[in-house]
Design a protein around this motif. Structure first.
Motif, PDB file in Angstrom:
ATOM      1  N   MET A   1      81.507 108.947 -44.332  1.00 21.97           N
ATOM      2  CA  MET A   1      82.118 109.718 -45.442  1.00 21.97           C
ATOM      3  C   MET A   1      82.914 110.910 -44.608  1.00 21.97           C
ATOM      4  O   MET A   1      81.899 111.740 -44.080  1.00 21.97           O
ATOM      5  N   ARG A  21      87.826 113.350 -55.091  1.00 22.88           N
ATOM      6  CA  ARG A  21      88.181 112.537 -53.806  1.00 22.88           C
ATOM      7  C   ARG A  21      86.679 112.234 -53.354  1.00 22.88           C
ATOM      8  O   ARG A  21      86.562 110.930 -53.016  1.00 22.88           O
ATOM      9  N   GLU A  25      85.002 108.412 -53.264  1.00 23.58           N
ATOM     10  CA  GLU A  25      84.502 107.882 -52.004  1.00 23.58           C
ATOM     11  C   GLU A  25      83.100 107.467 -52.194  1.00 23.58           C
ATOM     12  O   GLU A  25      82.442 106.400 -51.630  1.00 23.58           O
ATOM     13  N   ARG A  28      82.600 104.404 -54.414  1.00 25.95           N
ATOM     14  CA  ARG A  28      83.040 103.104 -53.546  1.00 25.95           C
ATOM     15  C   ARG A  28      82.026 102.766 -52.494  1.00 25.95           C
ATOM     16  O   ARG A  28      81.755 101.544 -52.411  1.00 25.95           O
TER      17      ARG A  28
END
Length: 95
Positions: A1, A21, A25, A28
């Motif tokens: 990341m 964001r 992430e 996800r």
């Protein structure tokens, strides 16, 4: 990341967007990790199937089924299994 790069004097709105964001992430990646863990047994079954299809394994499986039917079945049972084995053997060899 990868962390988002923000200018030194970022506004609250830009900071909120960056945090959102990062959360998306992270979510996800969590979902991806869970899917990989859940699908691992399925992958193992696929690999096992591929190994069975190579070499003489289909022929050996057919012979094993026929031997089991002969041992466990009655007088007529083994004939039915023998017919089934003779029908299935070419199909297994083709794959």
């Amino acid at each position: 990341m990868t962390l988002p790069t923000l200018p030194p004097g970022a506004s609250r709105r830009q900071l909120r967007k960056a945090v959102l964001r990062m959360r998306l992430e992270m979510h996800r990646q969590e979902v991806r990790h869970e899917v990989l863990q859940i699908s691992e047994p399925l992958q193992q079954v696929r690999e096992y199937g591929k190994r069975l299809r190579t070499g003489n394994a289909p022929l050996l499986l057919t012979g094993g089924v026929l031997a089991l039917a002969g041992l466990l079945g009655g007088k007529r049972g083994w004939r039915r299994w023998a017919r089934l084995a003779l029908i299935v053997a070419p199909l297994l060899r083709r794959r």
